[in-house]
Enzyme design. Structure first.
Site, PDB file in Angstrom:
ATOM      1  N   CYS A  19      66.864  21.311  69.474  1.00  0.00           N
ATOM      2  CA  CYS A  19      65.988  22.191  68.701  1.00  0.00           C
ATOM      3  C   CYS A  19      66.804  23.127  67.816  1.00  0.00           C
ATOM      4  O   CYS A  19      68.033  23.123  67.847  1.00  0.00           O
ATOM      5  CB  CYS A  19      65.082  23.011  69.626  1.00  0.00           C
ATOM      6  SG  CYS A  19      65.979  24.187  70.668  1.00  0.00           S
ATOM      7  N   CYS A  22      69.318  25.308  69.571  1.00  0.00           N
ATOM      8  CA  CYS A  22      70.577  24.616  69.891  1.00  0.00           C
ATOM      9  C   CYS A  22      71.517  24.657  68.691  1.00  0.00           C
ATOM     10  O   CYS A  22      72.723  24.899  68.828  1.00  0.00           O
ATOM     11  CB  CYS A  22      70.304  23.161  70.262  1.00  0.00           C
ATOM     12  SG  CYS A  22      69.286  22.923  71.723  1.00  0.00           S
ATOM     13  N   ASP A 437      75.723  15.256  27.198  1.00  0.00           N
ATOM     14  CA  ASP A 437      76.852  15.006  26.305  1.00  0.00           C
ATOM     15  C   ASP A 437      76.464  13.791  25.458  1.00  0.00           C
ATOM     16  O   ASP A 437      75.774  12.884  25.932  1.00  0.00           O
ATOM     17  CB  ASP A 437      78.106  14.712  27.122  1.00  0.00           C
ATOM     18  CG  ASP A 437      79.287  14.356  26.239  1.00  0.00           C
ATOM     19  OD1 ASP A 437      79.612  15.150  25.353  1.00  0.00           O
ATOM     20  OD2 ASP A 437      79.840  13.255  26.427  1.00  0.00           O
ATOM     21  N   ASP A 640      84.198  16.486  30.210  1.00  0.00           N
ATOM     22  CA  ASP A 640      82.899  16.986  30.649  1.00  0.00           C
ATOM     23  C   ASP A 640      82.986  17.710  31.989  1.00  0.00           C
ATOM     24  O   ASP A 640      82.055  18.415  32.370  1.00  0.00           O
ATOM     25  CB  ASP A 640      81.897  15.830  30.795  1.00  0.00           C
ATOM     26  CG  ASP A 640      81.556  15.185  29.465  1.00  0.00           C
ATOM     27  OD1 ASP A 640      81.624  15.893  28.453  1.00  0.00           O
ATOM     28  OD2 ASP A 640      81.242  13.981  29.445  1.00  0.00           O
TER      29      ASP A 640
END
Length: 749
Positions: A19, A22, A437, A640
């Site tokens: 859970c 935990c 680009d 880029d």
């Protein structure tokens, strides 16, 4: 299992977490390890990603921290290795199935024994004998079928903390111990004017139903990691290596860089490499999502696990093991599935106080029902106490985000879209502007001859052959485009004499005794060439953003070649898709403003940023962000990479460089620009599912806990028995995982 990644980051697998509480315990323990900066634990993948200093406690310290918290440490491994979590889940599923069957079979006689007065055929058996038999049957259900809850609660208590196991264990033990007292010491209750009712059926059914929920959850969680399982299954097991004059089949682990490997039709390519001889078509759909096979010839790259279709070829291995494209994809997907989306922080904060608050509510519920309602019994107060504990399960809360992230990123990987993690998914759904680009992204990055204009009485073939003859040896991109066009027309170059290159202008040479000039308009004008009205004809080409190369013979212009970097086939459709989604689109280009605006107009792009130097791309992205935009940058080249990093979301085209892919948040493994919109749609859809999951996880507890506490009792005497609370709790986790799996049906690439 796990993987050790780049320096400063280690991923390990942790077993036994159930859970959100935990998750928080493991995270806090790992953060206390020397040199650890941060730790992020994912419940759905059962993995913990630790970011640490160069000098830190190491794997041994991680192991100890996990074990001290009562969980199972499953180790660190290289990327692409078989994941032990999968084997652990299969083992867990079989164990849960055995326990559920045992619990279900035993729960039937336990229920009959507890409710003896409902079954006439049991009325002749003494009540005490039935209770003792029921006690005997219930004991293995509580202490064997439900042992994981008791052990989990004990481990949590040793750490002076609580979790979901604590809630279940306390609720079940309360019902079981109360019933045991009522069975063997009934006078204790009679002395206090209490009827010695038993709730063996409640204890047994609660355990059985929660085990059923865990079993269904384990099965569903296995499906969320389907993408990784499929990718793992693609890995070839052997390779046919050429050693001397012999072909030898060896295990893929034994392949070395530089090995020559033979691949026949219908075989998988065993590792990454470069074709040395032969040719074939290769199905690369598992990597790129492209359905059309790619032609592979000498000098071209091939990738591990792709399928050879038609011909045989030999290639030289260049990347092996964890270096292959497939292994890197598996690593990226595993990292993404193990990551946390920022939206999960709310669930983490709630989980930190959830269990103590639930205990407080349960105790208050017991006190109110026992002391405030004089007409109610100790039994009813106990049942409501147990119902509150059982229904308040934080499992759904812990699974809400990671299961959706797992399915979303896995679904993307299956369609050639690699998403780095939950944060990228969440940020992508906030985008307002997508910047492309131009060269190599919207266009193919390679100029092509698109137009041949000629002077009166001159054929296009004559102009093209003359240009081909002068450009055949040049490496300039425009020269190569002219040569490619001529070769497609099956032309051969004419003999050239006295060749002279004129830097920045063009070239001149003698062909068949005639002086030829090739170059730009300025070169023609300065050389005194008669242009015969071609300047006016060229105006339209320039307006379309095309480059123009003039050809002149003996000071007479014979023609003009128009060249353009051709748009990709899917560019216009991709832009239209993004605009339909309500996003603005911009284009970055280093080209002249007129050329860039022409391309933008053809594609319907809103904003064109022209004459931007490579080093200024990132600055342009930051300028757009300063205007209030949430920006995605789509690019492919090395120049880029800074812009991809600067953007809120960097989207790299997979055909681009490794640098660009490393700098991006989303990588498109194919060249289909429509995948940009598909990736953003996937983000939108995944975040929608995450919000739905969180809503139901919260609303479930907000509504369920008060009902279990009895707030509806004044309105028709409505109360919630612990068995129904257990069923509702079990199904809450299953519903969250099932909703995440629904992504596979509702998202369209």
């Amino acid at each position: 299992m796990a993987e050790k990644n780049t320096a400063g980051r280690t991923t390990v697998s942790v077993g036994g977490m159930t859970c959100a509480a935990c998750v928080r315990r493991v995270e806090m323990a790992l953060r206390d390890v020397k040199g650890v900066r941060d730790a992020a634990v994912n419940l759905a993948t059962a993995k913990a990603t630790i970011t640490h200093e160069e000098a830190w406690g190491g794997e041994a310290a991680l192991r100890q921290a996990v074990i001290d918290q009562g969980y199972e440490y499953l180790g660190v491994a290289d990327a692409g290795m078989e994941d032990p979590i999968r084997a652990e889940r299969e083992k867990e599923y079989k164990d849960l199935k055995r326990r559920f069957i045992a619990g279900a079979v035993l729960s039937v006689p336990i229920f009959m024994g507890s409710m003896q007065h409902w079954f006439p055929f049991l009325m002749g058996i003494p009540r005490q004998s039935v209770l003792i038999l029921t006690f005997i049957l219930t004991t293995p259900v509580v202490f064997w079928v439900g042992s994981r809850f008791l052990v989990g609660a004990f481990k949590a208590a040793k750490q002076k903390t609580t979790d979901m196991n604590t809630l279940v264990a306390v609720g079940v033990l309360a019902a079981y111990l109360y019933s045991t007292l009522a069975t063997f010491w009934p006078r204790f209750f009679m002395a206090a004017d209490l009827l010695p009712h038993v709730y063996y059926d409640g204890a047994a059914v609660i355990v059985t139903l929660i085990i059923l929920g865990r079993m269904l959850e384990a099965k569903a969680k296995g499906k969320t990691s389907l993408a990784i399982q499929r990718l793992m299954g693609l890995k070839p097991k052997t390779a046919r290596v050429i050693r001397g004059d012999q072909e030898v089949d060896i295990a893929i682990e034994s392949v070395q860089k530089g090995d020559l490997i033979l691949v026949r039709p219908g075989e998988k390519i065993p590792t990454d490499g470069v074709v040395v001889s032969g040719s074939s078509t290769v199905d690369e759909s598992m990597l790129t999502g492209e359905s059309m096979p790619a032609v592979k010839e000498k000098g071209q790259e091939v990738f591990a696990a792709t399928m050879n279709r038609t011909g045989s070829f030999t290639f030289r291995a260049t990347r092996i093991g964890a270096e292959t494209a497939l292994a890197q994809i598996i690593r990226l997907v595993e990292e993404a599935q193990g990551s946390k989306a920022p939206v999960q922080r709310l669930a983490d904060r709630v989980a930190s106080v959830f269990v103590p608050v639930v205990f407080a509510i349960a105790i208050v519920t017991f006190v109110i029902w026992y002391y405030v309602f004089p007409d109610q019994t100790f039994s009813r107060a106990l049942l409501n106490f147990v119902s509150v504990l059982v229904i308040a399960c934080p499992c759904a809360l812990g699974l809400a985000t990671p299961t959706a992230v797992m399915v979303g990123t896995g679904l993307g990987a299956e369609n050639g879209i690699l998403i780095k993690g939950g944060e990228s998914l969440e940020n992508a759904c906030k985008l307002t502007l997508v910047v492309f680009d131009k060269t190599g992204t919207l266009t193919r990055g390679e100029p092509e001859v698109t137009d041949i204009l000629t002077a009166p009485g001159v054929s296009p073939e004559r102009v093209l052959r003359a240009a081909f003859s002068l450009e055949v040896l040049s490496e300039h991109p425009l020269a190569q485009a002219i040569a490619e066009k001529a070769r497609k027309e099956n032309m051969t170059p004419l003999p050239v004499e006295r060749f002279e290159s004129v830097s920045g202008f063009g070239a001149r040479a003698v062909v068949n005794g005639n002086m030829y000039l090739l170059g730009n308009l300025r070169f023609m004008e300065e050389s005194g060439v008669a242009l015969h009205g071609l300047v006016q004809a060229v105006a339209q080409l320039l307006a379309e953003g095309k480059s123009c190369v003039f050809i002149a013979e003996n000071d007479q212009a014979t023609g003009v070649l128009g060249l353009s970097d051709v748009l990709k086939d899917t560019a216009a459709e991709a832009i239209a898709d993004l605009k339909k989604m309500g996003l603005k689109v911009a284009m970055l280009s280093g080209d002249h403003a007129q050329t860039a605006r022409s391309v933008g107009a053809m594609l319907g792009i809103d904003q064109v940023l022209a004459e931007v130097l490579p080093g200024d791309k990132a600055s342009e992205i930051r300028r757009l962000q300063s205007q209030g935009h949430v920006v995605a940058m789509v690019g492919d080249g090395i120049n880029d990479a800074p812009a991809l990093t600067a953007a809120d979301i960097g989207i790299a085209i997979g055909a681009g460089t490794d640098v660009a892919i490393e700098a991006s948040d989303i990588t498109l493994m194919n060249n289909d620009l429509r995948s940009v919109a598909a990736a953003i749609r996937l983000s939108f859809t995944t975040m929608k599912v995450i919000r739905q999951n969180l809503f139901w996880a919260f609303i479930y507890n907000i509504i369920g806990i008060p009902i279990a506490a009895g707030v509806l009792y004044p309105f028709g005497g409505i109360l919630l028995n612990p068995e129904f609370a257990a069923a509702a709790m079990a199904m809450s986790s299953v519903s969250v995982v099932s909703n995440s799996l629904r992504l596979r049906r509702i998202w369209k690439a």
